[in-house]
Design a protein around this motif. Structure first.
Motif, PDB file in Angstrom:
ATOM      1  N   ALA A  88       0.840  -1.205   0.000  1.00 29.09           N
ATOM      2  CA  ALA A  88       0.000   0.000   0.000  1.00 29.09           C
ATOM      3  C   ALA A  88       0.874   1.253   0.000  1.00 29.09           C
ATOM      4  CB  ALA A  88      -0.925  -0.010   1.212  1.00 29.09           C
ATOM      5  N   LEU A  89       1.961   1.224   0.733  1.00 28.48           N
ATOM      6  CA  LEU A  89       2.870   2.370   0.751  1.00 28.48           C
ATOM      7  C   LEU A  89       3.497   2.563  -0.634  1.00 28.48           C
ATOM      8  CD1 LEU A  89       4.199   4.605   2.413  1.00 28.48           C
ATOM      9  CD2 LEU A  89       6.001   2.977   3.009  1.00 28.48           C
ATOM     10  N   GLY A  90       3.799   1.483  -1.299  1.00 28.35           N
ATOM     11  CA  GLY A  90       4.341   1.579  -2.651  1.00 28.35           C
ATOM     12  C   GLY A  90       3.342   2.174  -3.626  1.00 28.35           C
ATOM     13  N   MET A  91       2.067   1.940  -3.387  1.00 27.00           N
ATOM     14  CA  MET A  91       1.029   2.470  -4.282  1.00 27.00           C
ATOM     15  C   MET A  91       0.904   3.985  -4.198  1.00 27.00           C
ATOM     16  SD  MET A  91      -0.173   0.009  -6.052  1.00 27.00           S
ATOM     17  CE  MET A  91      -1.623   0.763  -6.732  1.00 27.00           C
ATOM     18  N   LEU A 110      -3.137  10.547  -0.386  1.00 25.17           N
ATOM     19  CA  LEU A 110      -4.509  11.008  -0.219  1.00 25.17           C
ATOM     20  C   LEU A 110      -5.063  10.508   1.116  1.00 25.17           C
ATOM     21  CD1 LEU A 110      -5.839  10.287  -3.830  1.00 25.17           C
ATOM     22  CD2 LEU A 110      -5.189  12.509  -2.849  1.00 25.17           C
ATOM     23  N   PRO A 111      -6.111  11.125   1.610  1.00 23.13           N
ATOM     24  CA  PRO A 111      -6.706  10.688   2.883  1.00 23.13           C
ATOM     25  C   PRO A 111      -7.165   9.228   2.865  1.00 23.13           C
ATOM     26  CG  PRO A 111      -7.555  12.837   2.264  1.00 23.13           C
ATOM     27  CD  PRO A 111      -6.740  12.348   1.103  1.00 23.13           C
ATOM     28  N   SER A 112      -7.460   8.696   1.703  1.00 20.83           N
ATOM     29  CA  SER A 112      -7.902   7.297   1.627  1.00 20.83           C
ATOM     30  C   SER A 112      -6.802   6.338   2.090  1.00 20.83           C
ATOM     31  CB  SER A 112      -8.332   6.950   0.201  1.00 20.83           C
ATOM     32  OG  SER A 112      -7.290   7.197  -0.717  1.00 20.83           O
ATOM     33  N   TYR A 113      -5.543   6.734   1.926  1.00 20.12           N
ATOM     34  CA  TYR A 113      -4.435   5.890   2.389  1.00 20.12           C
ATOM     35  C   TYR A 113      -4.474   5.761   3.918  1.00 20.12           C
ATOM     36  CZ  TYR A 113       0.276   4.318   3.514  1.00 20.12           C
ATOM     37  OH  TYR A 113       1.336   3.615   4.024  1.00 20.12           O
ATOM     38  N   TYR A 133      -6.904  -1.493   8.051  1.00 16.50           N
ATOM     39  CA  TYR A 133      -6.160  -2.726   7.762  1.00 16.50           C
ATOM     40  C   TYR A 133      -4.677  -2.676   8.135  1.00 16.50           C
ATOM     41  CZ  TYR A 133     -10.291  -3.549   4.935  1.00 16.50           C
ATOM     42  OH  TYR A 133     -11.585  -3.703   4.517  1.00 16.50           O
ATOM     43  N   GLY A 134      -4.251  -1.665   8.853  1.00 16.12           N
ATOM     44  CA  GLY A 134      -2.827  -1.479   9.148  1.00 16.12           C
ATOM     45  C   GLY A 134      -2.169  -2.609   9.914  1.00 16.12           C
TER      46      GLY A 134
END
Length: 159
Positions: free
Chosen positions: A75-78, A87-90, A97-98
């Motif tokens: 996810a960090l790579g995305m 973005l706030p969605s991250y 899900y962290g």
């Protein structure tokens, strides 16, 4: 700092597994015979340098293994690797899900799969061209399957 310590612990675990795995009472004698290495040749080398280099290589493996056993790094790579510019969605995704699948068991599964489907074949291909026996391949490759399992578990649980 926590990440580095976890990777160092993971790398150190490879030395512990190797100490047991390559012990003459486990696979050490068979490995020496199959690899054509004598006790004299082993004793003639610089063991401190050998262990230091083995640790450094294991640290490199730990560094890459974290990306294979921790799903959240994808996810960090995305988002380009910089969470501050995401973005706030991250942040919402990580809030939901962290910590999902962040257990020793899950990391061990992915570490096992990495050992079985990456490390063992790499050892196997080299062994084929070096005309090594299947025993050598299974001992050397098996070490990395077990080591990958433990390293993956440590990394996924602690990071």
């Amino acid at each position: 700092m926590h990440t580095i310590l976890t990777l160092l612990l993971s790398a150190f675990s490879s030395l512990i597994v190797g100490f047991i795995w390559y012990n003459p009472k486990v696979f050490g004698k068979i490995w020496m015979r199959e690899s054509g290495i004598s006790e004299e040749k082993i004793k003639g080398g610089n063991m401190l340098l050998t262990m230091l280099m083995a640790f450094i290589y294991a640290f490199f493996i730990s560094f890459v293994l974290q990306f294979l056993v921790i799903h959240q790094t994808g996810a960090l790579g995305m988002v380009g690797g910089n969470a501050d510019k995401a973005l706030p969605s991250y942040s919402a995704f990580l809030a939901d899900y962290g910590t999902a699948f962040r257990t020793f068991k899950h990391g061990a599964l992915h570490g096992f799969m990495t050992g079985l489907f990456f490390c063992l074949p790499v050892i196997g291909v080299g062994a084929l061209f070096e005309r090594r026996s299947w025993k050598y391949t299974l001992i050397a490759g098996g070490y990395w399957v077990v080591t990958g399992t433990i390293m993956g578990g440590i990394i996924c649980q602690m990071m």
